[in-house]
Design a protein around this motif. Structure first.
Motif, mmCIF file in Angstrom:
data_model
loop_
_atom_site.group_PDB
_atom_site.id
_atom_site.type_symbol
_atom_site.label_atom_id
_atom_site.label_comp_id
_atom_site.label_asym_id
_atom_site.label_seq_id
_atom_site.Cartn_x
_atom_site.Cartn_y
_atom_site.Cartn_z
ATOM 1 N N ASN A 155 0.851 -1.187 0.000
ATOM 2 C CA ASN A 155 0.000 0.000 0.000
ATOM 3 C C ASN A 155 0.892 1.244 0.000
ATOM 4 O O ASN A 155 1.819 1.357 0.799
ATOM 5 C CB ASN A 155 -0.890 -0.028 1.250
ATOM 6 N N LEU A 156 0.599 2.181 -0.888
ATOM 7 C CA LEU A 156 1.430 3.377 -1.013
ATOM 8 C C LEU A 156 1.002 4.515 -0.103
ATOM 9 O O LEU A 156 1.690 5.542 -0.055
ATOM 10 C CB LEU A 156 1.424 3.868 -2.473
ATOM 11 N N ASN A 157 -0.081 4.357 0.607
ATOM 12 C CA ASN A 157 -0.557 5.453 1.460
ATOM 13 C C ASN A 157 0.446 5.849 2.538
ATOM 14 O O ASN A 157 0.617 7.040 2.812
ATOM 15 C CB ASN A 157 -1.896 5.093 2.086
ATOM 16 N N PRO A 158 1.130 4.909 3.209
ATOM 17 C CA PRO A 158 2.091 5.335 4.243
ATOM 18 C C PRO A 158 3.401 5.872 3.681
ATOM 19 O O PRO A 158 4.197 6.448 4.426
ATOM 20 C CB PRO A 158 2.342 4.045 5.049
ATOM 21 N N ALA A 159 3.660 5.680 2.394
ATOM 22 C CA ALA A 159 4.954 6.053 1.818
ATOM 23 C C ALA A 159 5.083 7.565 1.678
ATOM 24 O O ALA A 159 4.142 8.255 1.267
ATOM 25 C CB ALA A 159 5.137 5.390 0.458
ATOM 26 N N THR A 160 6.253 8.079 2.011
ATOM 27 C CA THR A 160 6.541 9.502 1.823
ATOM 28 C C THR A 160 6.918 9.760 0.369
ATOM 29 O O THR A 160 7.260 8.823 -0.366
ATOM 30 C CB THR A 160 7.690 9.940 2.734
ATOM 31 N N PRO A 161 6.866 11.011 -0.092
ATOM 32 C CA PRO A 161 7.313 11.299 -1.457
ATOM 33 C C PRO A 161 8.742 10.828 -1.721
ATOM 34 O O PRO A 161 9.037 10.326 -2.819
ATOM 35 C CB PRO A 161 7.198 12.828 -1.537
ATOM 36 N N GLU A 162 9.634 10.970 -0.737
ATOM 37 C CA GLU A 162 11.011 10.500 -0.908
ATOM 38 C C GLU A 162 11.057 8.992 -1.118
ATOM 39 O O GLU A 162 11.763 8.480 -1.991
ATOM 40 C CB GLU A 162 11.865 10.883 0.296
ATOM 41 N N GLN A 163 10.283 8.260 -0.340
ATOM 42 C CA GLN A 163 10.272 6.805 -0.461
ATOM 43 C C GLN A 163 9.685 6.353 -1.790
ATOM 44 O O GLN A 163 10.148 5.374 -2.380
ATOM 45 C CB GLN A 163 9.495 6.203 0.709
ATOM 46 N N ILE A 164 8.676 7.053 -2.284
ATOM 47 C CA ILE A 164 8.096 6.709 -3.586
ATOM 48 C C ILE A 164 9.143 6.888 -4.686
ATOM 49 O O ILE A 164 9.312 6.022 -5.557
ATOM 50 C CB ILE A 164 6.850 7.564 -3.865
ATOM 51 N N TYR A 165 9.848 8.005 -4.657
ATOM 52 C CA TYR A 165 10.873 8.269 -5.669
ATOM 53 C C TYR A 165 11.988 7.229 -5.575
ATOM 54 O O TYR A 165 12.441 6.685 -6.591
ATOM 55 C CB TYR A 165 11.436 9.678 -5.456
ATOM 56 N N GLU A 166 12.432 6.946 -4.363
ATOM 57 C CA GLU A 166 13.529 5.999 -4.164
ATOM 58 C C GLU A 166 13.142 4.595 -4.598
ATOM 59 O O GLU A 166 13.967 3.842 -5.130
ATOM 60 C CB GLU A 166 13.961 6.015 -2.701
ATOM 61 N N ALA A 167 11.884 4.222 -4.391
ATOM 62 C CA ALA A 167 11.426 2.907 -4.839
ATOM 63 C C ALA A 167 11.496 2.806 -6.356
ATOM 64 O O ALA A 167 11.851 1.755 -6.908
ATOM 65 C CB ALA A 167 10.010 2.641 -4.344
ATOM 66 N N MET A 168 11.166 3.886 -7.039
ATOM 67 C CA MET A 168 11.197 3.857 -8.503
ATOM 68 C C MET A 168 12.612 3.715 -9.047
ATOM 69 O O MET A 168 12.830 3.056 -10.065
ATOM 70 C CB MET A 168 10.515 5.112 -9.064
ATOM 71 N N ILE A 169 13.596 4.320 -8.399
ATOM 72 C CA ILE A 169 14.953 4.285 -8.950
ATOM 73 C C ILE A 169 15.781 3.117 -8.422
ATOM 74 O O ILE A 169 16.857 2.837 -8.960
ATOM 75 C CB ILE A 169 15.702 5.606 -8.669
ATOM 76 N N THR A 170 15.293 2.421 -7.405
ATOM 77 C CA THR A 170 16.053 1.296 -6.863
ATOM 78 C C THR A 170 15.377 -0.053 -7.098
ATOM 79 O O THR A 170 16.045 -1.082 -7.072
ATOM 80 C CB THR A 170 16.298 1.461 -5.352
ATOM 81 N N GLY A 171 14.074 -0.078 -7.309
ATOM 82 C CA GLY A 171 13.389 -1.332 -7.558
ATOM 83 C C GLY A 171 13.480 -2.320 -6.416
ATOM 84 O O GLY A 171 14.039 -3.402 -6.568
ATOM 85 N N PRO A 172 12.928 -1.984 -5.245
ATOM 86 C CA PRO A 172 13.045 -2.907 -4.111
ATOM 87 C C PRO A 172 12.232 -4.179 -4.306
ATOM 88 O O PRO A 172 11.104 -4.150 -4.785
ATOM 89 C CB PRO A 172 12.505 -2.080 -2.942
ATOM 90 N N GLN A 173 12.831 -5.298 -3.953
ATOM 91 C CA GLN A 173 12.180 -6.605 -3.931
ATOM 92 C C GLN A 173 11.546 -6.932 -5.280
ATOM 93 O O GLN A 173 12.244 -7.055 -6.268
ATOM 94 C CB GLN A 173 11.204 -6.649 -2.753
ATOM 95 N N ALA A 174 10.228 -7.063 -5.377
ATOM 96 C CA ALA A 174 9.612 -7.501 -6.630
ATOM 97 C C ALA A 174 9.382 -6.360 -7.621
ATOM 98 O O ALA A 174 8.940 -6.600 -8.742
ATOM 99 C CB ALA A 174 8.282 -8.195 -6.336
ATOM 100 N N MET A 175 9.692 -5.141 -7.233
ATOM 101 C CA MET A 175 9.409 -3.989 -8.085
ATOM 102 C C MET A 175 10.508 -3.791 -9.123
ATOM 103 O O MET A 175 11.700 -3.887 -8.805
ATOM 104 C CB MET A 175 9.282 -2.728 -7.220
ATOM 105 N N PRO A 176 10.153 -3.505 -10.386
ATOM 106 C CA PRO A 176 11.181 -3.208 -11.398
ATOM 107 C C PRO A 176 11.778 -1.820 -11.187
ATOM 108 O O PRO A 176 11.198 -0.986 -10.489
ATOM 109 C CB PRO A 176 10.410 -3.279 -12.720
ATOM 110 N N VAL A 177 12.925 -1.589 -11.793
ATOM 111 C CA VAL A 177 13.601 -0.299 -11.706
ATOM 112 C C VAL A 177 13.093 0.614 -12.818
ATOM 113 O O VAL A 177 13.100 0.231 -13.989
ATOM 114 C CB VAL A 177 15.124 -0.463 -11.806
ATOM 115 N N PHE A 178 12.665 1.812 -12.450
ATOM 116 C CA PHE A 178 12.261 2.827 -13.415
ATOM 117 C C PHE A 178 13.314 3.933 -13.399
ATOM 118 O O PHE A 178 13.158 4.945 -12.708
ATOM 119 C CB PHE A 178 10.878 3.386 -13.077
ATOM 120 N N ASN A 179 14.400 3.733 -14.144
ATOM 121 C CA ASN A 179 15.456 4.733 -14.150
ATOM 122 C C ASN A 179 15.032 5.937 -14.992
ATOM 123 O O ASN A 179 13.946 5.966 -15.581
ATOM 124 C CB ASN A 179 16.769 4.131 -14.651
#
Length: 272
Positions: free
Chosen positions: A181-205
């Protein structure tokens, strides 16, 4: 020219001098053309030298048991060389790391007592110094007020709803993994998730989604949190499956109660 050549031939150190000069020119040329993402440059870019030293102490105390003393990785956890400061900030600031138990996916949880903004900065500086990687975004890069939520919604629906749902409510994946769920995520965490691809998430460079587009997506994600549910109950905002299940259960329950009431009423009339 002939006199210089003759002197070079007569002097016993002439050949060594020529070789040393050639090596010096070659080394200087390589240094000028080499990329600047060395570990020393990464350490300077990520923080002060003191931050790196303090971050190493924190790493040895809280992370080395799984990731190895030199972040080389073990059978329990992957190596951290090259993951960058952004990955550290995302994982530690969301409570996912240090992990409590090895599982298919590390969940968000309350922060440990030692996890402070200063400690995260130091740990991120140390990991960044090991081999570069994605750095943490600036405040301007994650400011939702500077993004376009309409464009961000289009990008989010094209790239993210398959896992995170239309409003970022999350969803289940395979092998015990899930899109959080993205509701608890901060804007910084959302951006960082996109550029690092944590766990099952792909990297959006940046070549896939530009920094400006990432900011637009952050604007959409943060804006949709405040939307009201016209139907009354949001039902977790998971989608039509949940809505259909609730409607089916409510409908079956209503028809069952109606059948019981009609049958009971008919029995009373018969008994009279």
């Amino acid at each position: 020219m002939n006199s210089i050549t003759a002197r070079r031939r007569r002097h016993p150190l002439a050949r060594l001098a020529v070789v040393a000069l050639a090596l010096g020119l070659l080394g200087g040329g390589y240094a000028a053309a080499a990329p600047s993402d060395s570990t020393a440059d990464a350490a300077v870019a990520s923080g002060k030298a003191d931050d790196v030293a303090e971050g190493k102490s924190l790493f040895v105390a809280h992370c080395a048991s799984c990731h190895g003393l030199n972040a080389e990785g073990t059978s329990m956890a992957p190596p951290l060389v090259g993951v960058g400061a952004a990955s550290v900030d995302f994982q530690v600031s969301s409570g996912r790391m240090p992990a409590a138990d090895p599982a298919a996916q590390a969940p968000r949880k309350p922060l440990a007592e030692w996890v402070t903004p200063e400690a995260i900065n130091q740990l991120a500086a140390y990991v960044q110094s090991l081999g570069g990687g994605p750095t943490r975004p600036t405040a301007d890069m994650v400011d939702p007020s500077k993004g376009d939520p309409a464009k961000g919604g289009e990008l989010f629906r094209a790239n993210c709803i398959q896992c995170h749902n239309f409003v970022g409510a999350g969803g289940g994946l395979t092998y015990g993994k899930y899109a959080p769920n993205l509701n608890p995520a901060t804007p910084e965490q959302i951006y960082e998730a996109m550029i690092t691809g944590p766990q099952a998430m792909p990297v959006f460079n940046d070549s896939i989604i530009t920094p400006e587009q990432k900011r637009d997506m952050i604007a959409y994600i943060t804006q949709v949190r405040g939307q009201t549910d016209p139907g009354g109950f949001g039902l977790g905002r998971i989608g039509p499956v949940t809505e259909g299940l609730v409607a089916w259960i409510a409908g079956i329950s209503f028809m069952s109660l109606a059948a019981i009431w009609i049958t009971a009423k008919k029995r009373k009339r018969t008994s009279k």
